[in-house]
Design a protein around this motif. Structure first.
Motif, PDB file in Angstrom:
ATOM      1  N   ASP A  80      49.224  43.946  23.687  1.00 36.07           N
ATOM      2  CA  ASP A  80      47.858  44.773  22.852  1.00 36.07           C
ATOM      3  C   ASP A  80      48.465  46.742  23.097  1.00 36.07           C
ATOM      4  O   ASP A  80      48.454  47.202  24.247  1.00 36.07           O
ATOM      5  CB  ASP A  80      46.353  44.935  23.406  1.00 36.07           C
ATOM      6  CG  ASP A  80      45.454  45.988  22.639  1.00 36.07           C
ATOM      7  OD1 ASP A  80      45.900  46.776  21.753  1.00 36.07           O
ATOM      8  OD2 ASP A  80      44.357  45.724  23.369  1.00 36.07           O
ATOM      9  N   PRO A  81      48.870  47.482  22.137  1.00 38.78           N
ATOM     10  CA  PRO A  81      49.531  49.041  22.913  1.00 38.78           C
ATOM     11  C   PRO A  81      48.282  50.084  22.935  1.00 38.78           C
ATOM     12  O   PRO A  81      48.782  50.589  22.901  1.00 38.78           O
ATOM     13  CB  PRO A  81      49.739  49.233  21.072  1.00 38.78           C
ATOM     14  CG  PRO A  81      49.748  47.642  19.959  1.00 38.78           C
ATOM     15  CD  PRO A  81      49.068  46.733  20.960  1.00 38.78           C
ATOM     16  N   ASN A  82      47.267  49.070  22.477  1.00 37.76           N
ATOM     17  CA  ASN A  82      45.821  49.927  23.141  1.00 37.76           C
ATOM     18  C   ASN A  82      46.194  50.237  24.557  1.00 37.76           C
ATOM     19  O   ASN A  82      45.580  50.778  25.015  1.00 37.76           O
ATOM     20  CB  ASN A  82      44.837  50.062  22.062  1.00 37.76           C
ATOM     21  CG  ASN A  82      45.403  50.122  20.879  1.00 37.76           C
ATOM     22  OD1 ASN A  82      46.019  50.989  20.510  1.00 37.76           O
ATOM     23  ND2 ASN A  82      44.639  49.308  20.252  1.00 37.76           N
ATOM     24  N   ARG A  83      46.273  48.499  25.358  1.00 37.13           N
ATOM     25  CA  ARG A  83      46.043  48.869  26.466  1.00 37.13           C
ATOM     26  C   ARG A  83      47.337  48.981  27.570  1.00 37.13           C
ATOM     27  O   ARG A  83      46.797  49.609  28.374  1.00 37.13           O
ATOM     28  CB  ARG A  83      45.690  47.661  26.930  1.00 37.13           C
ATOM     29  CG  ARG A  83      45.512  47.135  28.496  1.00 37.13           C
ATOM     30  CD  ARG A  83      45.026  45.555  28.586  1.00 37.13           C
ATOM     31  NE  ARG A  83      44.700  45.602  29.920  1.00 37.13           N
ATOM     32  CZ  ARG A  83      46.071  45.034  31.040  1.00 37.13           C
ATOM     33  NH1 ARG A  83      47.277  45.089  30.491  1.00 37.13           N
ATOM     34  NH2 ARG A  83      45.120  44.722  32.059  1.00 37.13           N
ATOM     35  N   GLY A  84      48.134  48.371  26.861  1.00 37.76           N
ATOM     36  CA  GLY A  84      49.582  48.649  27.725  1.00 37.76           C
ATOM     37  C   GLY A  84      49.962  47.316  28.590  1.00 37.76           C
ATOM     38  O   GLY A  84      48.559  46.745  28.599  1.00 37.76           O
ATOM     39  N   VAL A  85      50.526  46.739  29.363  1.00 40.54           N
ATOM     40  CA  VAL A  85      51.240  46.106  30.173  1.00 40.54           C
ATOM     41  C   VAL A  85      50.569  46.970  31.416  1.00 40.54           C
ATOM     42  O   VAL A  85      51.400  47.523  32.278  1.00 40.54           O
ATOM     43  CB  VAL A  85      52.738  45.533  30.042  1.00 40.54           C
ATOM     44  CG1 VAL A  85      53.132  46.583  30.741  1.00 40.54           C
ATOM     45  CG2 VAL A  85      52.699  44.414  30.748  1.00 40.54           C
ATOM     46  N   GLY A  86      49.857  45.729  32.406  1.00 43.84           N
ATOM     47  CA  GLY A  86      49.652  46.504  33.695  1.00 43.84           C
ATOM     48  C   GLY A  86      50.248  45.286  34.232  1.00 43.84           C
ATOM     49  O   GLY A  86      50.736  44.724  34.998  1.00 43.84           O
ATOM     50  N   ILE A  87      50.197  46.355  35.598  1.00 45.82           N
ATOM     51  CA  ILE A  87      51.739  46.231  36.494  1.00 45.82           C
ATOM     52  C   ILE A  87      50.766  46.018  37.880  1.00 45.82           C
ATOM     53  O   ILE A  87      50.038  47.777  38.377  1.00 45.82           O
ATOM     54  CB  ILE A  87      52.909  46.548  36.569  1.00 45.82           C
ATOM     55  CG1 ILE A  87      53.689  47.357  35.294  1.00 45.82           C
ATOM     56  CG2 ILE A  87      53.515  46.775  37.526  1.00 45.82           C
ATOM     57  CD1 ILE A  87      54.605  48.184  35.007  1.00 45.82           C
ATOM     58  N   GLY A  88      50.243  45.119  37.930  1.00 43.12           N
ATOM     59  CA  GLY A  88      49.651  45.242  39.929  1.00 43.12           C
ATOM     60  C   GLY A  88      50.500  45.731  41.019  1.00 43.12           C
ATOM     61  O   GLY A  88      51.296  44.841  40.938  1.00 43.12           O
ATOM     62  N   GLY A  89      49.824  45.942  42.436  1.00 38.66           N
ATOM     63  CA  GLY A  89      50.961  46.054  43.606  1.00 38.66           C
ATOM     64  C   GLY A  89      51.225  46.796  43.421  1.00 38.66           C
ATOM     65  O   GLY A  89      52.064  47.669  44.843  1.00 38.66           O
ATOM     66  N   TYR A  90      51.725  48.203  43.235  1.00 39.64           N
ATOM     67  CA  TYR A  90      51.729  49.298  43.339  1.00 39.64           C
ATOM     68  C   TYR A  90      52.070  49.557  44.344  1.00 39.64           C
ATOM     69  O   TYR A  90      52.810  50.861  44.772  1.00 39.64           O
ATOM     70  CB  TYR A  90      51.394  50.719  42.451  1.00 39.64           C
ATOM     71  CG  TYR A  90      51.693  52.048  42.045  1.00 39.64           C
ATOM     72  CD1 TYR A  90      53.081  51.899  41.671  1.00 39.64           C
ATOM     73  CD2 TYR A  90      51.017  52.930  42.620  1.00 39.64           C
ATOM     74  CE1 TYR A  90      53.365  53.384  41.164  1.00 39.64           C
ATOM     75  CE2 TYR A  90      51.973  54.286  42.642  1.00 39.64           C
ATOM     76  CZ  TYR A  90      52.857  54.318  42.042  1.00 39.64           C
ATOM     77  OH  TYR A  90      53.644  55.398  41.872  1.00 39.64           O
ATOM     78  N   GLY A  91      50.325  49.910  44.946  1.00 39.34           N
ATOM     79  CA  GLY A  91      50.061  50.192  46.683  1.00 39.34           C
ATOM     80  C   GLY A  91      50.629  49.408  48.163  1.00 39.34           C
ATOM     81  O   GLY A  91      50.246  49.366  48.656  1.00 39.34           O
ATOM     82  N   THR A  92      51.711  48.386  47.427  1.00 43.37           N
ATOM     83  CA  THR A  92      51.869  47.820  48.485  1.00 43.37           C
ATOM     84  C   THR A  92      53.348  47.422  48.784  1.00 43.37           C
ATOM     85  O   THR A  92      53.491  47.267  49.800  1.00 43.37           O
ATOM     86  CB  THR A  92      51.795  45.725  47.934  1.00 43.37           C
ATOM     87  OG1 THR A  92      53.374  46.422  46.696  1.00 43.37           O
ATOM     88  CG2 THR A  92      50.847  45.239  46.919  1.00 43.37           C
ATOM     89  N   ALA A  93      53.428  48.577  48.688  1.00 40.95           N
ATOM     90  CA  ALA A  93      55.324  48.800  49.268  1.00 40.95           C
ATOM     91  C   ALA A  93      55.307  50.400  49.497  1.00 40.95           C
ATOM     92  O   ALA A  93      54.801  51.089  48.406  1.00 40.95           O
ATOM     93  CB  ALA A  93      56.099  48.539  48.705  1.00 40.95           C
ATOM     94  N   ASP A  94      55.660  51.369  50.092  1.00 38.62           N
ATOM     95  CA  ASP A  94      55.806  52.672  50.706  1.00 38.62           C
ATOM     96  C   ASP A  94      56.226  53.334  49.563  1.00 38.62           C
ATOM     97  O   ASP A  94      56.890  54.401  49.130  1.00 38.62           O
ATOM     98  CB  ASP A  94      56.336  53.056  52.010  1.00 38.62           C
ATOM     99  CG  ASP A  94      57.724  51.992  52.613  1.00 38.62           C
ATOM    100  OD1 ASP A  94      57.727  51.137  51.720  1.00 38.62           O
ATOM    101  OD2 ASP A  94      58.409  52.751  53.218  1.00 38.62           O
TER     102      ASP A  94
END
Length: 309
Positions: A206-220
Protein backbone atom coordinates in the motif's frame (compact mmCIF):
# COMPACT_ATOMS: atom_id res chain seq x y z
CA UNK A 1 27.23 -1.60 -31.00
CA UNK A 2 30.65 -0.35 -29.87
CA UNK A 3 33.06 -2.65 -28.04
CA UNK A 4 32.80 -0.89 -24.67
CA UNK A 5 29.01 -1.17 -24.65
CA UNK A 6 29.18 -4.80 -25.77
CA UNK A 7 31.65 -5.62 -22.99
CA UNK A 8 29.44 -3.87 -20.40
CA UNK A 9 26.37 -5.83 -21.46
CA UNK A 10 28.33 -9.08 -21.47
CA UNK A 11 29.70 -8.62 -17.96
CA UNK A 12 26.53 -7.28 -16.35
CA UNK A 13 23.91 -9.50 -18.01
CA UNK A 14 24.43 -12.54 -15.71
CA UNK A 15 24.10 -10.40 -12.58
CA UNK A 16 21.08 -8.49 -13.87
CA UNK A 17 19.39 -11.77 -14.81
CA UNK A 18 19.54 -12.88 -11.17
CA UNK A 19 18.05 -9.71 -9.68
CA UNK A 20 14.55 -10.06 -8.23
CA UNK A 21 11.94 -10.33 -10.97
CA UNK A 22 8.23 -9.51 -10.70
CA UNK A 23 7.48 -12.19 -13.32
CA UNK A 24 9.24 -14.93 -11.31
CA UNK A 25 7.67 -13.69 -8.07
CA UNK A 26 4.19 -13.97 -9.60
CA UNK A 27 4.92 -17.45 -10.96
CA UNK A 28 6.12 -18.70 -7.56
CA UNK A 29 3.01 -17.29 -5.87
CA UNK A 30 0.63 -18.69 -8.48
CA UNK A 31 2.22 -22.11 -8.02
CA UNK A 32 2.20 -22.13 -4.21
CA UNK A 33 -1.19 -20.44 -3.78
CA UNK A 34 -3.15 -22.21 -6.52
CA UNK A 35 -6.34 -24.10 -5.68
CA UNK A 36 -4.45 -27.31 -6.40
CA UNK A 37 -2.29 -26.65 -3.33
CA UNK A 38 -5.43 -26.60 -1.14
CA UNK A 39 -4.06 -23.99 1.24
CA UNK A 40 -0.84 -25.83 2.20
CA UNK A 41 -2.21 -26.96 5.55
CA UNK A 42 0.33 -28.54 7.91
CA UNK A 43 0.45 -32.30 7.45
CA UNK A 44 -1.29 -32.29 4.06
CA UNK A 45 0.08 -33.74 0.82
CA UNK A 46 -0.07 -30.26 -0.63
CA UNK A 47 2.07 -28.88 2.18
CA UNK A 48 4.65 -31.56 1.35
CA UNK A 49 4.43 -30.56 -2.34
CA UNK A 50 5.17 -26.95 -1.38
CA UNK A 51 8.22 -28.12 0.59
CA UNK A 52 9.39 -30.16 -2.41
CA UNK A 53 8.95 -27.13 -4.69
CA UNK A 54 11.21 -25.07 -2.43
CA UNK A 55 13.79 -27.86 -2.13
CA UNK A 56 13.83 -28.23 -5.92
CA UNK A 57 14.76 -24.58 -6.32
CA UNK A 58 17.37 -24.72 -3.56
CA UNK A 59 18.93 -27.63 -5.45
CA UNK A 60 18.71 -25.69 -8.73
CA UNK A 61 20.54 -22.75 -7.16
CA UNK A 62 23.32 -25.01 -5.88
CA UNK A 63 22.62 -24.55 -2.17
CA UNK A 64 24.04 -27.15 0.19
CA UNK A 65 21.39 -29.22 2.03
CA UNK A 66 21.52 -28.39 5.73
CA UNK A 67 18.52 -30.21 7.09
CA UNK A 68 18.63 -33.57 8.82
CA UNK A 69 17.28 -35.41 5.77
CA UNK A 70 18.81 -33.58 2.84
CA UNK A 71 17.12 -30.19 2.66
CA UNK A 72 14.43 -31.29 5.11
CA UNK A 73 14.35 -30.98 8.89
CA UNK A 74 11.31 -33.07 9.88
CA UNK A 75 9.36 -32.46 13.08
CA UNK A 76 5.93 -33.23 14.50
CA UNK A 77 3.39 -30.42 14.72
CA UNK A 78 0.35 -30.34 16.95
CA UNK A 79 -2.58 -29.18 14.85
CA UNK A 80 -5.41 -27.53 16.73
CA UNK A 81 -8.48 -28.01 14.59
CA UNK A 82 -11.96 -26.57 14.89
CA UNK A 83 -14.23 -29.56 14.50
CA UNK A 84 -12.25 -32.51 15.84
CA UNK A 85 -9.70 -32.91 18.67
CA UNK A 86 -6.06 -31.92 18.34
CA UNK A 87 -3.89 -34.16 16.18
CA UNK A 88 -0.23 -34.66 15.41
CA UNK A 89 0.96 -34.05 11.86
CA UNK A 90 4.23 -34.49 10.02
CA UNK A 91 5.89 -31.19 9.17
CA UNK A 92 9.31 -30.01 8.03
CA UNK A 93 11.57 -27.02 7.60
CA UNK A 94 13.39 -26.73 4.27
CA UNK A 95 16.98 -25.53 4.70
CA UNK A 96 19.63 -24.59 2.14
CA UNK A 97 23.11 -23.27 2.89
CA UNK A 98 25.30 -20.98 0.76
CA UNK A 99 28.81 -21.64 2.06
CA UNK A 100 31.18 -18.74 1.40
CA UNK A 101 33.77 -20.09 3.85
CA UNK A 102 32.96 -17.30 6.30
CA UNK A 103 32.92 -17.42 10.09
CA UNK A 104 29.35 -16.14 10.39
CA UNK A 105 26.05 -16.59 8.59
CA UNK A 106 23.04 -14.48 7.64
CA UNK A 107 19.68 -16.23 7.97
CA UNK A 108 16.88 -15.47 5.51
CA UNK A 109 13.52 -17.07 6.26
CA UNK A 110 9.83 -17.28 5.41
CA UNK A 111 7.09 -19.73 6.37
CA UNK A 112 5.41 -21.78 3.65
CA UNK A 113 2.40 -23.27 5.48
CA UNK A 114 -1.08 -21.77 5.56
CA UNK A 115 -4.57 -22.72 6.77
CA UNK A 116 -5.47 -25.52 4.36
CA UNK A 117 -9.23 -26.06 4.09
CA UNK A 118 -10.04 -23.88 7.06
CA UNK A 119 -9.97 -26.62 9.69
CA UNK A 120 -6.93 -25.49 11.67
CA UNK A 121 -8.55 -22.90 13.86
CA UNK A 122 -7.30 -19.48 12.80
CA UNK A 123 -9.44 -18.62 9.78
CA UNK A 124 -11.32 -15.33 10.04
CA UNK A 125 -14.01 -16.41 7.60
CA UNK A 126 -17.52 -16.91 9.03
CA UNK A 127 -17.80 -20.42 7.55
CA UNK A 128 -14.22 -21.57 6.91
CA UNK A 129 -14.55 -25.38 6.90
CA UNK A 130 -14.00 -26.89 3.48
CA UNK A 131 -12.92 -23.64 1.83
CA UNK A 132 -9.46 -23.39 0.28
CA UNK A 133 -7.40 -20.72 2.04
CA UNK A 134 -4.82 -20.06 -0.70
CA UNK A 135 -2.56 -17.81 1.38
CA UNK A 136 -1.10 -15.89 -1.56
CA UNK A 137 0.10 -13.02 0.60
CA UNK A 138 0.34 -15.19 3.74
CA UNK A 139 2.83 -16.46 2.94
CA UNK A 140 3.45 -17.48 -0.66
CA UNK A 141 4.67 -13.90 -1.11
CA UNK A 142 7.37 -14.41 1.52
CA UNK A 143 8.44 -17.74 0.04
CA UNK A 144 8.72 -16.11 -3.39
CA UNK A 145 10.98 -13.51 -1.78
CA UNK A 146 13.03 -16.24 -0.12
CA UNK A 147 13.55 -18.01 -3.45
CA UNK A 148 14.44 -14.78 -5.24
CA UNK A 149 17.07 -13.84 -2.64
CA UNK A 150 18.45 -17.38 -2.66
CA UNK A 151 18.86 -17.23 -6.41
CA UNK A 152 20.38 -13.76 -6.30
CA UNK A 153 23.09 -14.56 -3.77
CA UNK A 154 23.80 -18.06 -5.09
CA UNK A 155 24.15 -16.94 -8.71
CA UNK A 156 25.71 -13.47 -8.55
CA UNK A 157 29.30 -14.78 -8.91
CA UNK A 158 30.37 -12.88 -5.79
CA UNK A 159 31.87 -14.52 -2.72
CA UNK A 160 30.36 -12.51 0.11
CA UNK A 161 32.05 -12.12 3.52
CA UNK A 162 29.16 -13.99 5.18
CA UNK A 163 27.48 -17.32 4.52
CA UNK A 164 23.72 -17.53 3.95
CA UNK A 165 21.20 -19.91 5.48
CA UNK A 166 17.92 -19.92 3.53
CA UNK A 167 15.04 -21.41 5.51
CA UNK A 168 11.39 -22.13 4.67
CA UNK A 169 9.63 -22.79 7.96
CA UNK A 170 6.79 -25.24 8.48
CA UNK A 171 3.85 -24.85 10.88
CA UNK A 172 4.26 -21.12 11.53
CA UNK A 173 0.50 -20.68 11.60
CA UNK A 174 0.32 -23.14 14.51
CA UNK A 175 2.58 -21.03 16.72
CA UNK A 176 6.02 -20.61 15.07
CA UNK A 177 6.56 -24.35 15.48
CA UNK A 178 9.06 -24.75 12.64
CA UNK A 179 11.37 -21.89 13.58
CA UNK A 180 11.24 -22.85 17.26
CA UNK A 181 12.05 -26.46 16.38
CA UNK A 182 15.06 -25.34 14.34
CA UNK A 183 16.34 -23.07 17.10
CA UNK A 184 16.06 -25.90 19.63
CA UNK A 185 17.68 -28.36 17.19
CA UNK A 186 19.94 -26.14 15.04
CA UNK A 187 21.79 -27.60 12.08
CA UNK A 188 24.17 -24.62 12.31
CA UNK A 189 25.45 -23.28 15.66
CA UNK A 190 23.41 -20.29 16.77
CA UNK A 191 26.53 -18.35 17.79
CA UNK A 192 27.59 -18.34 14.15
CA UNK A 193 24.48 -16.41 13.09
CA UNK A 194 24.86 -12.70 12.41
CA UNK A 195 21.21 -11.70 11.95
CA UNK A 196 17.91 -13.01 10.60
CA UNK A 197 15.72 -11.54 7.83
CA UNK A 198 12.05 -12.61 7.97
CA UNK A 199 9.49 -12.08 5.22
CA UNK A 200 5.83 -12.65 6.02
CA UNK A 201 3.11 -11.02 3.90
CA UNK A 202 5.11 -8.77 1.55
CA UNK A 203 2.77 -9.02 -1.43
CA UNK A 204 0.07 -6.40 -0.78
CA UNK A 205 2.00 -3.12 -0.88
CA UNK A 206 0.00 0.00 0.00
CA UNK A 207 1.85 3.15 -1.16
CA UNK A 208 0.06 5.18 1.49
CA UNK A 209 1.43 2.97 4.26
CA UNK A 210 4.66 1.62 2.84
CA UNK A 211 6.43 -1.58 3.85
CA UNK A 212 7.08 -1.93 7.56
CA UNK A 213 10.47 -3.17 8.75
CA UNK A 214 10.48 -4.38 12.34
CA UNK A 215 13.56 -5.17 14.40
CA UNK A 216 15.34 -1.83 13.92
CA UNK A 217 16.18 -1.80 17.63
CA UNK A 218 17.54 -5.36 17.84
CA UNK A 219 21.15 -4.52 16.95
CA UNK A 220 23.44 -1.60 17.58
CA UNK A 221 24.37 -1.53 13.87
CA UNK A 222 20.95 -1.22 12.20
CA UNK A 223 20.85 2.62 12.23
CA UNK A 224 24.15 2.74 10.34
CA UNK A 225 22.90 0.13 7.86
CA UNK A 226 19.72 2.10 7.11
CA UNK A 227 21.46 5.46 6.82
CA UNK A 228 21.02 7.06 3.36
CA UNK A 229 19.29 3.96 1.94
CA UNK A 230 16.65 4.74 -0.69
CA UNK A 231 14.21 2.43 -2.41
CA UNK A 232 11.58 2.16 -5.13
CA UNK A 233 8.96 1.71 -2.39
CA UNK A 234 8.09 3.70 0.70
CA UNK A 235 9.27 2.10 3.94
CA UNK A 236 9.35 2.76 7.66
CA UNK A 237 11.04 1.08 10.62
CA UNK A 238 9.88 -0.18 13.99
CA UNK A 239 12.19 -1.01 16.88
CA UNK A 240 10.41 -4.14 18.13
CA UNK A 241 11.66 -7.54 17.01
CA UNK A 242 9.64 -9.94 19.12
CA UNK A 243 6.35 -9.99 17.20
CA UNK A 244 4.86 -10.75 13.83
CA UNK A 245 6.30 -14.03 12.64
CA UNK A 246 9.28 -16.41 12.86
CA UNK A 247 11.57 -13.46 13.59
CA UNK A 248 10.15 -13.54 17.15
CA UNK A 249 11.66 -17.00 17.73
CA UNK A 250 15.10 -15.75 16.65
CA UNK A 251 14.76 -12.61 18.74
CA UNK A 252 14.06 -14.82 21.77
CA UNK A 253 17.46 -16.46 21.15
CA UNK A 254 19.11 -13.01 21.11
CA UNK A 255 19.76 -12.96 17.37
CA UNK A 256 19.22 -9.56 15.66
CA UNK A 257 16.30 -9.53 13.22
CA UNK A 258 14.54 -7.55 10.54
CA UNK A 259 10.90 -8.33 9.75
CA UNK A 260 9.39 -7.20 6.42
CA UNK A 261 5.60 -6.86 6.21
CA UNK A 262 3.25 -4.87 3.95
CA UNK A 263 0.43 -4.77 6.48
CA UNK A 264 -2.97 -6.28 7.09
CA UNK A 265 -5.89 -6.32 4.64
CA UNK A 266 -9.50 -7.59 4.48
CA UNK A 267 -8.38 -10.93 2.96
CA UNK A 268 -6.10 -11.87 5.85
CA UNK A 269 -6.72 -15.49 6.92
CA UNK A 270 -9.67 -15.76 4.56
CA UNK A 271 -10.26 -17.83 1.38
CA UNK A 272 -10.01 -14.59 -0.63
CA UNK A 273 -6.22 -14.20 -0.16
CA UNK A 274 -5.61 -15.03 -3.83
CA UNK A 275 -2.66 -14.62 -6.27
CA UNK A 276 -4.49 -12.09 -8.43
CA UNK A 277 -4.34 -9.53 -5.61
CA UNK A 278 -0.54 -9.60 -5.30
CA UNK A 279 1.54 -6.57 -6.35
CA UNK A 280 4.54 -8.46 -7.69
CA UNK A 281 6.26 -5.34 -9.02
CA UNK A 282 6.20 -3.72 -5.59
CA UNK A 283 7.50 -6.95 -4.05
CA UNK A 284 10.38 -6.85 -6.52
CA UNK A 285 11.27 -3.39 -5.22
CA UNK A 286 10.99 -4.59 -1.60
CA UNK A 287 13.48 -7.37 -2.34
CA UNK A 288 15.86 -4.91 -3.99
CA UNK A 289 15.65 -2.84 -0.80
CA UNK A 290 16.47 -5.94 1.24
CA UNK A 291 19.51 -6.60 -0.94
CA UNK A 292 20.74 -3.04 -0.34
CA UNK A 293 20.39 -3.47 3.41
CA UNK A 294 22.00 -6.91 3.46
CA UNK A 295 24.90 -5.73 1.32
CA UNK A 296 25.51 -2.75 3.62
CA UNK A 297 25.31 -4.99 6.68
CA UNK A 298 27.93 -7.30 5.19
CA UNK A 299 30.46 -4.45 5.23
CA UNK A 300 30.24 -4.41 9.03
CA UNK A 301 31.47 -6.84 11.70
CA UNK A 302 29.08 -9.34 13.27
CA UNK A 303 26.26 -7.46 14.95
CA UNK A 304 25.69 -7.15 18.68
CA UNK A 305 22.18 -8.02 19.82
CA UNK A 306 20.30 -5.35 21.77
CA UNK A 307 17.01 -6.11 23.56
CA UNK A 308 14.12 -3.77 22.87
CA UNK A 309 12.40 -2.34 25.94
Amino acid sequence: MNRILALFLLTTAPLLAQEPSADRIQKHIEKLASDRMKGRGTGSRENAKAAAYIAKHFRKYGLKPLGEDGYYQPFTAKVRRVVVPDSLRKAANVIGFLDNGAAHTIVIGAHYDHLGLGNQGSSLDKNPQGQIHNGADDNASGVAGLLELAQYYAKNDVKEPYNFLFMAFGAEELGLLGSRHFLNHPTLPLDRMNFMICMDMIGRYDPNRGVGIGGYGTADAWPAVFQDVTAGVKFFTDRAGNGGSDNAAFYAKQIPVLFFHTGGHPDYHKPTDDPGKIDAKAEEEILKLEIKLIDKAMRLPKMTFTPVQ
